[in-house]
Every structure is written in C-alpha cells, then in structure tokens.
Design a protein around this motif. Structure first.
Motif, PDB file in Angstrom:
ATOM      1  N   SER A  14       5.233  -7.123   0.893  1.00 49.67           N
ATOM      2  CA  SER A  14       4.421  -8.178   0.279  1.00 49.67           C
ATOM      3  C   SER A  14       5.219  -9.460   0.113  1.00 49.67           C
ATOM      4  O   SER A  14       4.661 -10.552   0.145  1.00 49.67           O
ATOM      5  CB  SER A  14       3.856  -7.731  -1.073  1.00 49.67           C
ATOM      6  OG  SER A  14       4.862  -7.675  -2.058  1.00 49.67           O
ATOM      7  N   LEU A  69       4.988   2.675  -2.565  1.00 47.45           N
ATOM      8  CA  LEU A  69       4.928   1.485  -3.411  1.00 47.45           C
ATOM      9  C   LEU A  69       6.067   0.534  -3.053  1.00 47.45           C
ATOM     10  O   LEU A  69       5.860  -0.669  -2.903  1.00 47.45           O
ATOM     11  CB  LEU A  69       5.015   1.873  -4.891  1.00 47.45           C
ATOM     12  CG  LEU A  69       5.091   0.701  -5.866  1.00 47.45           C
ATOM     13  CD1 LEU A  69       3.745  -0.008  -5.963  1.00 47.45           C
ATOM     14  CD2 LEU A  69       5.536   1.173  -7.239  1.00 47.45           C
ATOM     15  N   LEU A 109       5.326  -1.281   0.196  1.00 49.13           N
ATOM     16  CA  LEU A 109       4.346  -2.361   0.017  1.00 49.13           C
ATOM     17  C   LEU A 109       4.945  -3.541  -0.728  1.00 49.13           C
ATOM     18  O   LEU A 109       4.683  -4.702  -0.387  1.00 49.13           O
ATOM     19  CB  LEU A 109       3.103  -1.844  -0.705  1.00 49.13           C
ATOM     20  CG  LEU A 109       2.254  -0.830   0.060  1.00 49.13           C
ATOM     21  CD1 LEU A 109       1.051  -0.414  -0.773  1.00 49.13           C
ATOM     22  CD2 LEU A 109       1.827  -1.362   1.418  1.00 49.13           C
ATOM     23  N   MET A 110       5.757  -3.260  -1.749  1.00 42.78           N
ATOM     24  CA  MET A 110       6.380  -4.353  -2.503  1.00 42.78           C
ATOM     25  C   MET A 110       7.297  -5.175  -1.597  1.00 42.78           C
ATOM     26  O   MET A 110       7.274  -6.409  -1.631  1.00 42.78           O
ATOM     27  CB  MET A 110       7.164  -3.811  -3.687  1.00 42.78           C
ATOM     28  CG  MET A 110       6.315  -3.357  -4.820  1.00 42.78           C
ATOM     29  SD  MET A 110       7.365  -2.781  -6.182  1.00 42.78           S
ATOM     30  CE  MET A 110       6.184  -2.708  -7.503  1.00 42.78           C
ATOM     31  N   THR A 144      -4.306  -2.769  -2.588  1.00 42.47           N
ATOM     32  CA  THR A 144      -3.841  -1.494  -3.140  1.00 42.47           C
ATOM     33  C   THR A 144      -2.638  -1.710  -4.051  1.00 42.47           C
ATOM     34  O   THR A 144      -2.566  -1.150  -5.145  1.00 42.47           O
ATOM     35  CB  THR A 144      -3.493  -0.509  -2.009  1.00 42.47           C
ATOM     36  OG1 THR A 144      -4.669  -0.296  -1.213  1.00 42.47           O
ATOM     37  CG2 THR A 144      -3.005   0.818  -2.550  1.00 42.47           C
ATOM     38  N   LEU A 145      -1.707  -2.540  -3.613  1.00 43.61           N
ATOM     39  CA  LEU A 145      -0.528  -2.855  -4.430  1.00 43.61           C
ATOM     40  C   LEU A 145      -0.948  -3.536  -5.721  1.00 43.61           C
ATOM     41  O   LEU A 145      -0.499  -3.158  -6.811  1.00 43.61           O
ATOM     42  CB  LEU A 145       0.430  -3.741  -3.636  1.00 43.61           C
ATOM     43  CG  LEU A 145       1.678  -4.233  -4.360  1.00 43.61           C
ATOM     44  CD1 LEU A 145       2.522  -3.067  -4.863  1.00 43.61           C
ATOM     45  CD2 LEU A 145       2.495  -5.134  -3.446  1.00 43.61           C
ATOM     46  N   ASP A 146      -1.821  -4.524  -5.615  1.00 46.66           N
ATOM     47  CA  ASP A 146      -2.316  -5.233  -6.801  1.00 46.66           C
ATOM     48  C   ASP A 146      -2.999  -4.249  -7.756  1.00 46.66           C
ATOM     49  O   ASP A 146      -2.760  -4.288  -8.963  1.00 46.66           O
ATOM     50  CB  ASP A 146      -3.284  -6.338  -6.384  1.00 46.66           C
ATOM     51  CG  ASP A 146      -3.749  -7.161  -7.571  1.00 46.66           C
ATOM     52  OD1 ASP A 146      -2.915  -7.867  -8.169  1.00 46.66           O
ATOM     53  OD2 ASP A 146      -4.952  -7.078  -7.907  1.00 46.66           O
ATOM     54  N   LEU A 206      -0.714   6.318  -2.769  1.00 51.92           N
ATOM     55  CA  LEU A 206       0.590   5.740  -3.103  1.00 51.92           C
ATOM     56  C   LEU A 206       1.485   6.749  -3.809  1.00 51.92           C
ATOM     57  O   LEU A 206       1.026   7.599  -4.555  1.00 51.92           O
ATOM     58  CB  LEU A 206       0.435   4.512  -4.006  1.00 51.92           C
ATOM     59  CG  LEU A 206       0.063   3.210  -3.342  1.00 51.92           C
ATOM     60  CD1 LEU A 206       0.226   2.053  -4.320  1.00 51.92           C
ATOM     61  CD2 LEU A 206       0.861   2.931  -2.096  1.00 51.92           C
ATOM     62  N   ARG A 261      -2.305  -5.201   0.299  1.00 54.60           N
ATOM     63  CA  ARG A 261      -2.144  -6.132  -0.836  1.00 54.60           C
ATOM     64  C   ARG A 261      -3.070  -5.742  -1.983  1.00 54.60           C
ATOM     65  O   ARG A 261      -2.668  -5.741  -3.146  1.00 54.60           O
ATOM     66  CB  ARG A 261      -2.414  -7.566  -0.394  1.00 54.60           C
ATOM     67  CG  ARG A 261      -1.259  -8.201   0.348  1.00 54.60           C
ATOM     68  CD  ARG A 261      -1.482  -9.695   0.569  1.00 54.60           C
ATOM     69  NE  ARG A 261      -2.628  -9.975   1.414  1.00 54.60           N
ATOM     70  CZ  ARG A 261      -2.640  -9.912   2.735  1.00 54.60           C
ATOM     71  NH1 ARG A 261      -1.539  -9.570   3.368  1.00 54.60           N
ATOM     72  NH2 ARG A 261      -3.727 -10.194   3.422  1.00 54.60           N
TER      73      ARG A 261
END
Length: 145
Positions: A48, A41, A44-45, A101-103, A36, A99
């Motif tokens: 999501s 990021l 992904l945000m 990875t983002l979390d 990332l 998801r």
C-alpha cells in the motif's frame, strides 16, 4: 559512555512503534477480514505504501526479512484472493480490493485502540504520524546488509 536524552527518547519511540506494530499484526486474526492473517496484512501494508510503482517479489521478501517458502505461498495467496496483482513487468501491486480489505481490517481494530486515542488532539496525532512516516521512509530506503 552516557547516552543523550535525544538518543534515549529515540530508542523509546522506536521501541513503542515496534510494539504497536506487533500488537496490530497479532490482533488481525481477531478481525476476520477476507482471508487475512499476520503475513498477508504485512504484505498489503508494504504494497500500500508502494502502490504507484509496485514491488518485485524478491524486494517484498527482503522487506519482510524472510525468503522462506511460507512467504512465497502467502504472496501467491494474496494474488489468488485478488488483493494483489502482478503486472507485465512482474511488479506486485495492491489492488482496489486489497486497499479496501486493508482499510477494513485496520478499521475493525479501531475499537481496541480508540479508548487510548480518543483524547489525543488531532494535531498531536498528525505530528506523530509525520515522525513515524519519516522513520519508515528512511528505513524503506536502507540498502540490504
């Protein structure tokens, strides 16, 4: 022309939210999650919050306010990393790995923000989240200029 207290408060709120978003994005490199960076990021945000319907590449580039080749490269990279998939109708969608990875990235940032949040009542955080979410939903649905 005098500005109303409401308008001043709204400007201050949007300014603080913008600064917070920038602080989170610029600190992502410190967390070292799998592949990332600030742009990934953001991808992904964005995905999501659109995971059920997906999003066309051009719409994602518009949302990022950038159609530079570097954004296209970053989109290809998150696909290659398995964080994003492309459906048959060319919609980009965040994957379960994306998801997670983002979390993980946001959770890795928590120690930096926890001291400021630990004494905030959950009700206040919930109310703030609802306001910020409604602002985001409104901005997501604005037409391109």
């Amino acid at each position: 022309m005098s500005q109303s207290r409401w308008e001043n408060a709204a400007v201050e709120l949007l300014t603080e939210v913008s600064i917070l978003g920038a602080l989170i994005s610029t600190r992502i490199d410190e967390t070292e999650p799998v592949g990332l960076n600030e742009c990934r990021l953001s991808i992904l945000m964005i995905l999501s919050r659109n995971e059920v319907i997906g999003m066309k590449r051009a719409a994602l580039e518009w949302t990022l306010e950038d159609s530079e080749p570097s954004v296209a490269i970053e989109i290809d990279t998150v696909i290659e990393l398995g964080l994003v998939s492309v459906s048959g109708d060319d919609l980009l969608q965040i994957t379960a790995l994306g998801r997670d990875t983002l979390d993980g990235a946001i959770r890795a940032l928590m120690p930096q923000f926890e001291p400021a949040l630990q004494d905030v009542p959950i009700e206040a955080m919930t109310q703030a989240m609802e306001v910020v979410r409604e602002i985001r939903r409104t901005l997501d649905n604005l037409p391109a200029e």
